[in-house]
Design an enzyme around this catalytic site. Sequence first.
Site, short mmCIF file in Angstrom:
data_model
loop_
_atom_site.label_atom_id
_atom_site.label_comp_id
_atom_site.label_asym_id
_atom_site.label_seq_id
_atom_site.Cartn_x
_atom_site.Cartn_y
_atom_site.Cartn_z
N GLU A 91 0.90 -2.31 -3.92
CA GLU A 91 1.50 -3.64 -3.96
C GLU A 91 2.22 -3.77 -5.30
O GLU A 91 1.57 -3.76 -6.35
CB GLU A 91 0.42 -4.73 -3.87
CG GLU A 91 -0.44 -4.63 -2.62
CD GLU A 91 -1.56 -5.67 -2.62
OE1 GLU A 91 -1.65 -6.48 -3.57
OE2 GLU A 91 -2.35 -5.66 -1.67
N THR B 115 -8.02 -1.76 -0.46
CA THR B 115 -7.90 -0.30 -0.38
C THR B 115 -8.10 0.33 -1.76
O THR B 115 -8.77 1.37 -1.89
CB THR B 115 -6.50 0.07 0.16
OG1 THR B 115 -6.34 -0.55 1.43
CG2 THR B 115 -6.32 1.57 0.29
N CYS C 1 -5.41 -4.38 -4.03
CA CYS C 1 -5.77 -4.52 -2.61
C CYS C 1 -7.19 -3.98 -2.42
O CYS C 1 -7.67 -3.16 -3.21
CB CYS C 1 -4.78 -3.71 -1.78
SG CYS C 1 -5.24 -3.51 -0.04
N HIS D 205 -11.72 0.44 -2.56
CA HIS D 205 -12.40 1.54 -1.85
C HIS D 205 -12.16 2.87 -2.57
O HIS D 205 -13.08 3.68 -2.71
CB HIS D 205 -11.89 1.66 -0.41
CG HIS D 205 -12.27 0.51 0.48
ND1 HIS D 205 -13.57 0.20 0.77
CD2 HIS D 205 -11.51 -0.40 1.13
CE1 HIS D 205 -13.60 -0.86 1.57
NE2 HIS D 205 -12.36 -1.24 1.80
P1 NAD Z 1 -11.28 -9.54 1.74
O1 NAD Z 1 -12.37 -8.56 1.92
O2 NAD Z 1 -10.94 -10.01 0.36
O3 NAD Z 1 -11.59 -10.84 2.62
C1 NAD Z 1 -12.45 -10.86 3.71
C2 NAD Z 1 -13.10 -12.25 3.72
O4 NAD Z 1 -13.89 -12.33 4.91
C3 NAD Z 1 -14.03 -12.51 2.53
O5 NAD Z 1 -13.61 -13.66 1.84
C4 NAD Z 1 -15.39 -12.66 3.20
O6 NAD Z 1 -16.21 -13.64 2.54
C5 NAD Z 1 -15.00 -13.12 4.60
N1 NAD Z 1 -16.05 -12.98 5.61
C6 NAD Z 1 -17.09 -12.11 5.63
N2 NAD Z 1 -17.87 -12.35 6.72
C7 NAD Z 1 -17.30 -13.37 7.39
C8 NAD Z 1 -17.64 -14.09 8.57
N3 NAD Z 1 -18.73 -13.78 9.30
N4 NAD Z 1 -16.84 -15.10 8.98
C9 NAD Z 1 -15.75 -15.43 8.24
N5 NAD Z 1 -15.39 -14.81 7.11
C10 NAD Z 1 -16.16 -13.79 6.69
O7 NAD Z 1 -10.02 -8.90 2.43
P2 NAD Z 1 -8.43 -9.16 2.41
O8 NAD Z 1 -7.81 -8.35 1.33
O9 NAD Z 1 -8.08 -10.61 2.49
O10 NAD Z 1 -8.10 -8.43 3.80
C11 NAD Z 1 -8.59 -8.99 5.01
C12 NAD Z 1 -8.99 -7.92 5.98
O11 NAD Z 1 -7.83 -7.21 6.42
C13 NAD Z 1 -9.93 -6.85 5.44
O12 NAD Z 1 -10.82 -6.47 6.47
C14 NAD Z 1 -9.00 -5.70 5.11
O13 NAD Z 1 -9.67 -4.43 5.15
C15 NAD Z 1 -8.00 -5.81 6.22
N6 NAD Z 1 -6.66 -5.27 5.97
C16 NAD Z 1 -5.99 -4.81 7.05
C17 NAD Z 1 -4.70 -4.36 6.93
C18 NAD Z 1 -3.96 -3.92 8.14
O14 NAD Z 1 -2.80 -3.48 8.02
N7 NAD Z 1 -4.57 -4.02 9.33
C19 NAD Z 1 -4.06 -4.38 5.68
C20 NAD Z 1 -4.77 -4.89 4.58
C21 NAD Z 1 -6.07 -5.35 4.75
#
Ligand code: NAD
Length: 342
Positions: A64, A40, A38, A43
């Site tokens: 996971e 996380t 993930c 990070h």
């Molecule tokens: P990821 O970082 O792999 O995917 C993010 C995607 O957003 C990337 O493919 C990137 O190219 C794209 N992106 C960047 N700028 C953009 C823009 N202007 N317009 C459209 N797309 C853009 O992340 P992931 O693992 O798929 O997770 C998605 C998000 O959810 C992340 O921000 C992550 O931190 C968050 N997250 C939240 C939770 C929660 O419980 N709230 C849990 C897991 C992950």
Amino acid sequence: MLALVKTGPGPGLELTDVPVPKPGINDVLIRVHKTGICGTDLHIESWDAWAADAIHPPLVIGHEFVGEIVEVGGNVADFSPGDLVSGEGHVVCGLCRHCLAGRRHLCAHTIGLGVGRDGAFAEYVSLPMTNVWHHWAGIAEEVAAIFDPFGNAVHTALAFPVLGEDVLVSGAGPIGLMATAVARHAGARHVVVCDPNPFRRDLAVQMGANRVIDPAVESLTDCFAELGMVEGYDVALEMSGSPIALRNAIAAMAHGGGIAILGIPTQEISLDVNAIVFKMLTLRGIYGREMYETWYKMTVMLQSGLDITPAITHRFGFREFEAAFAAARAGESGKVIMDWQA
Ligand code: NAD
Ligand code: ZN
């Protein structure tokens, strides 16, 4: 046992020997089969400002996973050795108002597996029985391994009704990709996916997007005429964490639309509140998964034909963790799986 450990403050991870966890009377001990990486974990590996604040080494990371129960505590009656299970990564307090009311995803005292307690990037992991989800026989283990982020996708995609609606997915990372397939499975009319990464836009098409957008080239509204859309998106799933993506989504919403926000921004975002007011939009934050309604929905959607496997692009043995982390960090990937029996 071998485990991937953050041994001290600073970048990097060590594959090292640590004691097998001892399950308490309400816990189960699980032999880990497969895990997913993930954001996380990335990070924590790179030791950014969030990690330096949130993580207290030494810590076994990872949340996971899928594995097989090998031992149950004295109070555990509903699980047995041999059961194939995944873990809900949010360990809640069980005592607060929301926990007592069954709204465990709203617990304010959640401890994250592999964040606030030893995690699943290990040969064994111990979890409270209330955090364990029993899979049906025959499920593909690599799909079971990513039930945690799949649950993020399902929780977000089903936050607003999508049947017959036009859905925008902002961000085609692993979670946006899975949410694309879920929105399609749940009966959306159009699923439009926006991501600057061409590899991930291609994956989004495989996941069921009927239109993809490169935000560097096109606006979110350019496809409206082609798709027969008149007022805007009915539902948006913010899965990028990007400020500009959220602002663009608000601007492209139809009146009465709903935006489910999963993406975690790294900065404050200023928004056009006038647009939210006059379009009467609903913005809803999504964290984790509903315990266990989301898990139920994940299970029955897979059993009724939902396919999330195109989102899995890389597979490694756990000893190749450096290559696995590099693949997850590079843009040309979806979900990256590590096998702990390899
Ligand atoms: P990821 O970082 O792999 O995917 C993010 C995607 O957003 C990337 O493919 C990137 O190219 C794209 N992106 C960047 N700028 C953009 C823009 N202007 N317009 C459209 N797309 C853009 O992340 P992931 O693992 O798929 O997770 C998605 C998000 O959810 C992340 O921000 C992550 O931190 C968050 N997250 C939240 C939770 C929660 O419980 N709230 C849990 C897991 C992950
Ligand atoms: Zn609680």
